[in-house]
Design an enzyme around this catalytic site. Structure first.
Site, mmCIF file in Angstrom:
data_model
loop_
_atom_site.group_PDB
_atom_site.id
_atom_site.type_symbol
_atom_site.label_atom_id
_atom_site.label_comp_id
_atom_site.label_asym_id
_atom_site.label_seq_id
_atom_site.Cartn_x
_atom_site.Cartn_y
_atom_site.Cartn_z
ATOM 1 N N LYS A 2 0.968 -1.476 0.143
ATOM 2 C CA LYS A 2 0.614 0.004 0.532
ATOM 3 C C LYS A 2 1.242 0.763 0.127
ATOM 4 O O LYS A 2 0.310 2.399 -0.794
ATOM 5 C CB LYS A 2 -0.591 -0.418 1.284
ATOM 6 C CG LYS A 2 -1.597 -1.001 1.577
ATOM 7 C CD LYS A 2 -2.487 -1.495 2.764
ATOM 8 C CE LYS A 2 -3.066 -2.302 3.315
ATOM 9 N NZ LYS A 2 -3.554 -2.253 4.425
ATOM 10 N N GLY A 3 1.871 1.017 0.119
ATOM 11 C CA GLY A 3 3.497 2.231 0.612
ATOM 12 C C GLY A 3 2.935 3.117 -0.455
ATOM 13 O O GLY A 3 3.065 4.502 -0.064
ATOM 14 N N GLU A 17 7.405 2.194 -6.339
ATOM 15 C CA GLU A 17 7.441 2.160 -5.249
ATOM 16 C C GLU A 17 7.674 3.123 -4.434
ATOM 17 O O GLU A 17 8.236 4.288 -3.833
ATOM 18 C CB GLU A 17 8.726 0.928 -5.086
ATOM 19 C CG GLU A 17 8.599 -0.028 -5.469
ATOM 20 C CD GLU A 17 8.655 -1.239 -3.981
ATOM 21 O OE1 GLU A 17 7.831 -0.711 -3.325
ATOM 22 O OE2 GLU A 17 9.591 -1.967 -3.896
ATOM 23 N N ASP A 18 7.567 2.464 -2.831
ATOM 24 C CA ASP A 18 7.446 3.925 -1.621
ATOM 25 C C ASP A 18 8.737 4.197 -1.720
ATOM 26 O O ASP A 18 9.331 4.622 -1.799
ATOM 27 C CB ASP A 18 6.548 3.426 -1.250
ATOM 28 C CG ASP A 18 7.082 1.727 -0.015
ATOM 29 O OD1 ASP A 18 7.843 0.902 -0.793
ATOM 30 O OD2 ASP A 18 6.392 1.399 1.279
ATOM 31 N N ASP A 63 14.793 -0.551 -0.174
ATOM 32 C CA ASP A 63 15.550 -1.532 0.485
ATOM 33 C C ASP A 63 16.316 -2.339 0.561
ATOM 34 O O ASP A 63 17.556 -1.862 0.149
ATOM 35 C CB ASP A 63 14.260 -1.642 1.903
ATOM 36 C CG ASP A 63 15.244 -1.710 3.763
ATOM 37 O OD1 ASP A 63 15.969 -1.056 3.539
ATOM 38 O OD2 ASP A 63 15.079 -2.009 3.979
ATOM 39 N N LYS A 100 17.068 3.802 0.480
ATOM 40 C CA LYS A 100 18.231 3.351 1.196
ATOM 41 C C LYS A 100 19.130 2.123 1.082
ATOM 42 O O LYS A 100 19.062 1.987 1.071
ATOM 43 C CB LYS A 100 17.446 2.405 2.315
ATOM 44 C CG LYS A 100 17.426 3.374 3.995
ATOM 45 C CD LYS A 100 16.723 2.356 4.461
ATOM 46 C CE LYS A 100 14.951 2.492 5.188
ATOM 47 N NZ LYS A 100 14.766 1.282 6.444
ATOM 48 N N PHE A 128 14.497 3.853 9.770
ATOM 49 C CA PHE A 128 13.466 3.651 9.563
ATOM 50 C C PHE A 128 12.456 4.751 9.472
ATOM 51 O O PHE A 128 12.123 5.447 10.478
ATOM 52 C CB PHE A 128 12.480 2.474 10.276
ATOM 53 C CG PHE A 128 10.902 1.844 10.570
ATOM 54 C CD1 PHE A 128 11.599 0.373 9.472
ATOM 55 C CD2 PHE A 128 10.297 2.484 10.528
ATOM 56 C CE1 PHE A 128 10.249 0.359 9.005
ATOM 57 C CE2 PHE A 128 9.100 1.525 10.897
ATOM 58 C CZ PHE A 128 8.745 0.769 9.389
ATOM 59 N N VAL A 129 11.850 4.780 8.340
ATOM 60 C CA VAL A 129 10.975 6.331 8.702
ATOM 61 C C VAL A 129 9.368 5.862 7.269
ATOM 62 O O VAL A 129 9.443 4.350 8.020
ATOM 63 C CB VAL A 129 11.288 6.716 6.473
ATOM 64 C CG1 VAL A 129 12.378 7.472 7.247
ATOM 65 C CG2 VAL A 129 11.534 6.063 5.957
ATOM 66 N N ASP A 171 4.168 3.221 6.339
ATOM 67 C CA ASP A 171 3.465 2.670 7.988
ATOM 68 C C ASP A 171 4.341 2.113 8.709
ATOM 69 O O ASP A 171 5.340 1.244 8.068
ATOM 70 C CB ASP A 171 2.328 1.639 7.906
ATOM 71 C CG ASP A 171 2.250 0.086 7.441
ATOM 72 O OD1 ASP A 171 3.503 -0.011 6.590
ATOM 73 O OD2 ASP A 171 1.912 -0.358 8.129
ATOM 74 N N ARG A 192 0.265 6.367 8.519
ATOM 75 C CA ARG A 192 0.998 6.400 6.187
ATOM 76 C C ARG A 192 0.124 7.806 6.422
ATOM 77 O O ARG A 192 0.726 8.484 5.095
ATOM 78 C CB ARG A 192 -0.283 4.903 5.728
ATOM 79 C CG ARG A 192 -0.127 4.141 5.495
ATOM 80 C CD ARG A 192 -0.670 3.154 5.252
ATOM 81 N NE ARG A 192 -0.585 1.965 4.732
ATOM 82 C CZ ARG A 192 0.690 1.254 4.817
ATOM 83 N NH1 ARG A 192 1.283 1.595 4.183
ATOM 84 N NH2 ARG A 192 0.171 -0.210 4.986
HETATM 85 P P1 5GP Z 1 13.420 -4.208 0.497
HETATM 86 O O1 5GP Z 1 12.017 -5.492 0.068
HETATM 87 O O2 5GP Z 1 13.661 -3.204 -0.567
HETATM 88 O O3 5GP Z 1 13.136 -4.959 1.400
HETATM 89 O O4 5GP Z 1 12.120 -3.497 1.174
HETATM 90 C C1 5GP Z 1 10.808 -3.368 0.540
HETATM 91 C C2 5GP Z 1 9.444 -2.854 1.305
HETATM 92 O O5 5GP Z 1 9.619 -2.815 2.233
HETATM 93 C C3 5GP Z 1 8.995 -1.243 1.205
HETATM 94 O O6 5GP Z 1 8.091 -1.231 -0.129
HETATM 95 C C4 5GP Z 1 8.105 -1.710 2.733
HETATM 96 O O7 5GP Z 1 7.878 -1.713 2.672
HETATM 97 C C5 5GP Z 1 8.919 -1.837 3.425
HETATM 98 N N1 5GP Z 1 10.267 -0.747 3.836
HETATM 99 C C6 5GP Z 1 11.850 -0.927 3.967
HETATM 100 N N2 5GP Z 1 11.921 0.225 4.480
HETATM 101 C C7 5GP Z 1 11.409 0.467 4.942
HETATM 102 C C8 5GP Z 1 11.178 1.645 6.248
HETATM 103 O O8 5GP Z 1 11.498 2.295 6.386
HETATM 104 N N3 5GP Z 1 9.632 2.004 6.684
HETATM 105 C C9 5GP Z 1 8.243 1.620 6.137
HETATM 106 N N4 5GP Z 1 7.806 2.205 6.753
HETATM 107 N N5 5GP Z 1 8.632 1.027 5.825
HETATM 108 C C10 5GP Z 1 9.787 -0.127 4.608
#
Ligand code: 5GP
Length: 180
Positions: free
Chosen positions: A45-46, A101-102, A105, A133, A154-155, A161, A167
């Site tokens: 949802k992000g 994408e939000d 990471d 990130k 962590f944001v 969220d 959110r």
């Molecule tokens: P990845 O698969 O790249 O590790 O993570 C992607 C998902 O992890 C993002 O779409 C998000 O939902 C969640 N995520 C990663 N870092 C953060 C953060 O700092 N804050 C939040 N709220 N979600 C995060």
């Protein structure tokens, strides 16, 4: 002493700066796809706040769809597992697809999505990530359009969220979570 106090948060990116940056990213997309249609695929949802604001600023014919995957669950640490919760409503074959994408990471989610979407034969496949990130990257994936590169914190806010809270904050804030 109460242990139920909400976690502390600190503003990292103000809404005015977000608005300015979203307009810049939209202008870049408009230039890159001049005269063509783009199909925005939002990752629920992000990314929905970013997608809506971006779509309204892109000066091209634009269509939208959404996909939902789970990777984090209710924890703030990636499990390394990605699974599909909701697939796209329609085919992306022959379309200029931009995955919205939000936050990028570890890259596990995006890596999974790009492999999946590539098999569906889009004309082009690009990525717009609101936040990046890079410090936490496990998979070597990159976004073509990035809103902001941020430190390893962590944001929350602007769609992001923590256990479904925060959110709708207009600013992006760092959330200080209790250890454990
Ligand atoms: P990845 O698969 O790249 O590790 O993570 C992607 C998902 O992890 C993002 O779409 C998000 O939902 C969640 N995520 C990663 N870092 C953060 C953060 O700092 N804050 C939040 N709220 N979600 C995060």
């Amino acid at each position: 002493m109460s242990t139920n106090r909400p976690p502390k948060r600190r503003v990292l990116i103000r809404h005015a700066a977000i608005e300015r940056r979203v307009r810049e990213v939209a202008r870049q997309i408009t230039r890159d796809f001049k005269g063509q249609r783009v199909h925005l695929v939002g990752v629920l949802k992000g990314a929905c706040f970013f997608l809506v604001d971006l779509a309204r600023e892109i000066d091209l014919e634009t269509s939208i769809d959404f996909i939902a995957v789970a990777s984090y669950g209710r924890s703030s640490e990636s499990s390394g597992q990605v699974r599909m919760l909701k697939d796209l409503d329609s085919s992306i074959a022959g379309l200029n697809v931009i995955v919205v994408e939000d936050i990028l990471d570890t890259g596990l989610t995006l890596n999974y999505l790009l492999r999946l979407l590539r098999q569906r034969r889009p004309k082009t496949l690009r990525v717009a990530a609101f936040l990046d990130k890079p410090a936490r990257r496990v998979q070597p994936v990159k976004a073509d359009y990035i809103g902001f590169t941020i430190p390893n914190e962590f944001v929350v806010g602007y769609g992001l969220d923590h256990a479904e809270h925060y959110r709708s904050l207009k600013d992006v804030c760092i959330l200080r979570l209790p250890r454990g």
